[in-house]
Each structure stands twice: as C-alpha cells, then as structure tokens.
Design a protein around this motif. Structure first.
Motif: not given
Length: 350
Positions: A76, A252-253, A275, A277-279, A300, A328-329
């Motif tokens: 992060s 996932y947005s 926002y 999140h990407r796996r 994320t 940002q992480n």
C-alpha cells in the motif's frame, strides 16, 4: 528472455462514453489489457463504456485515455530503494515503466427500456524492464547496471466489447442491469526489442473471452444528479499461446459519482469515485514469486476523478476526466500511475 512482469491490476484503462456522462451514469473501469503494468490490469484500466443514456437513438463517441505507470509501489506504499533491491536480488523482475495510450470508438443505441454499446479500442503501449538480477551488480538496478534491460512497443486493435443494459424492471427506469462480453480480438504476439516474448499481461489483448455483469441506479436531488454502479468481469475461456496458458484475474469494480447542473445548459462539472479490485492472474503465462511461487499480480485501487462536460451544440459534447489515486494496495512490487487522463467527444443523432 521470457520476462514475467508484474502487472498492477488496474488496466485498464478506463473507458467511458459520453452517452453515460450525458445521463450522468458511470463509466466502467475494465482492464483492457492489463497493463498491470500495462495497463490495465490494470487500471488497466483496461477500462469500458456503459453506453447508458436516457435519450433514445444513436450516440457515437471517440475517447482517448492516457495511463503512465512509472511509480514503483510495494503493497500500500511507495516502494523504497531497499524493497526494490530486495525483490531484484530475490530473482523477481523489476519493471521501469509502462505507458498506454488508448483511442476508443463507440457506437451506442438506446431504446425506451434497453440499449447496447459496441466499443472498438486502438491501443499503443510501450514498456521497459530491468529484468531479473544481474550478477555484475548487487545495487538497485538502472539501465546502465542491468544488461537485462529491454523494452517493447506495440500498437493495434484491442479487445472489442459489446455491452447491453435493461431498465424495464423499474417504473421510472432509474435502475437496471448490465451484461456484456469482451472478445479476444487484440494482438498477443508482441516481443521485446531483443526478440524475446513480451509478457502475456502486457500484450494489447488478453487472449481471453470475458463476461461482464452488473447493475446501476441513478437519481436526482435538487440540482445534483448521482449514480452508483457495480460490475464483475470474468474470463470464461482463454487462448494458449506459445505453450503458455494465461487467465486474467477477475475484476470487481464499483463506481459512484455526482454532477452539478446549476452552471447552465452547456457546462456540467462532475466528480466520480472509482474502485477496482483485481484478483491474481493464473496459468503458466502469469507472474509468480521466484522463491515462494505465490502470484505477483492483483490488488485494489481507488481513484477520485474530477471532470466536466461541455455541450458544444447540435448534439455534440466534449468531456474530460483526471483520475487521482486515493488508495493503492498491490501484491508485491508493481508499477502504478500517478494519474490518468481521459478526454473525448460525443455526438447524439436525433
């Protein structure tokens, strides 16, 4: 050199059509080719237009996205010299930069309760990496210190998207569902300047067929308009290229925003919160830690995106947004942008 780079998860590139802006609906952040380090992935952006509009008929849109991933981040925070050096000495790749420029032509059609949007992107991407540990030095790599430093540059048609929506479930048509598909039309055969194969996550196309599902809701309070939207993108089939199987991670947005309409009929300021999140990516073409074997992709991101729309007249409007990271992480060491820029022009045919 089969450099496996780590891609920050958002490519993506944020793509949005003005039809959505006119209706004050969000644009979807979809990975265009990941650049997870390349964009896409990142923000990759690879980022897509919803094409949702309250006005029946056709709307044509032409947008330009600029994403310069030139900041090393670890988890992060901004990566320190010691963290970069540690990753390099442990056999993991250290990337220098990834710049993605995407021009997207969209054609949207809206009826009373349904609509569809077709999006054709043209992608220009350049990338450079220090590669993995160079035994001639044990310092933080620089182009002069690393004889593994290589670069790439490629351009061409990206992955085409077709997005549909339906608003017939609500009487006032202020909410609806979204469904679409991303086709593997983008190139996957780019190479580095030394002839070695470019990482799958940095190619213009992902080589995957993806399903996109989601929903949205909009409303008005006095002179303010607002929206909220969520989407999921999942690869349902992939291509094996040069013996490498590669599957981009699910994305996932969630997007939300508001506009202020009191400035007059021509100018509308807007603010969005984006926002994603990407796996982690998977398959033999994905990036893994040289020691542990753990995935080194995904993360994320959250952005504030101030922007504005100006109605030129005759059904034509111009717009622009600047995405500024607020969180940002990322997994491991990845490249991320300090900002992204989107500008475009849209015309409605009445």
């Amino acid at each position: 050199m089969n450099a496996s780079t780590r891609r920050n998860f958002f490519h993506t590139t944020l793509r949005h059509g003005l039809a959505a802006a006119l209706a004050f609906l969000p644009f979807m952040v979809i990975n265009t080719a990941h650049a997870c380090a390349a964009c896409g992935c990142t923000l990759s952006k690879d980022w897509g237009t919803q094409g949702i509009s309250t006005t029946p008929g056709f709307t044509a849109d032409l947008s330009y996205d600029y994403i310069n991933q030139n900041q090393q981040r670890y988890g992060s925070g901004k990566a320190s010299a010691s963290q970069i050096n540690s990753e390099w000495l442990n056999g993991n790749e250290v990337e220098d930069y990834t710049v993605t420029r995407t021009t997207t032509a969209s054609l949207n059609y809206t009826s009373d309760t349904w609509g569809v949007s077709a999006q054709l992107p043209f992608v220009n991407r350049s990338h450079a990496t220090y590669g993995t540990f160079d035994s001639t030095t044990n310092n933080v790599p620089t182009p002069d210190q690393s004889n593994a430093y290589v670069s790439s540059s490629d351009n061409g048609i990206g992955d085409i998207r077709i997005i549909g929506r339906y608003t017939g479930f609500s009487a006032d048509k202020t909410s609806g569902i979204i469904g679409g598909i991303k086709l593997p039309t983008g190139s996957t055969n780019a190479t580095f300047n030394d002839g070695s194969t470019l990482d799958r996550s940095l190619q213009i196309g992902t080589g995957s067929t993806d399903l996109i599902l989601g929903g949205f809701v909009t409303g008005n309070v006095s002179e303010y308009g607002w929206f909220a939207q969520g989407t999921v993108q999942h690869a349902v089939s992939t291509k094996t290229i040069n013996g490498d199987d590669y599957r981009p991670g699910d994305a996932y947005s969630v997007n939300a925003g508001m506009r202020y309409a009191k400035f007059g009929a021509k100018f509308t300021p807007m603010l969005q919160l984006n926002y994603i999140h990407r796996r982690a990516d998977s398959g033999t073409g994905a990036t893994y830690d040289a020691n542990t074997g753990a995935p080194l992709t995904g993360g994320t991101l959250a952005y504030l995106a101030p922007g504005a729309l100006y109605r030129v007249g005759g059904g034509t409007s111009v717009y622009g947004f600047v995405q500024l990271p607020v969180y940002q992480n990322v997994v491991g060491l990845q490249l991320s942008p300090r900002y992204t820029v989107t500008v475009g022009v849209s015309h409605s045919f009445e």
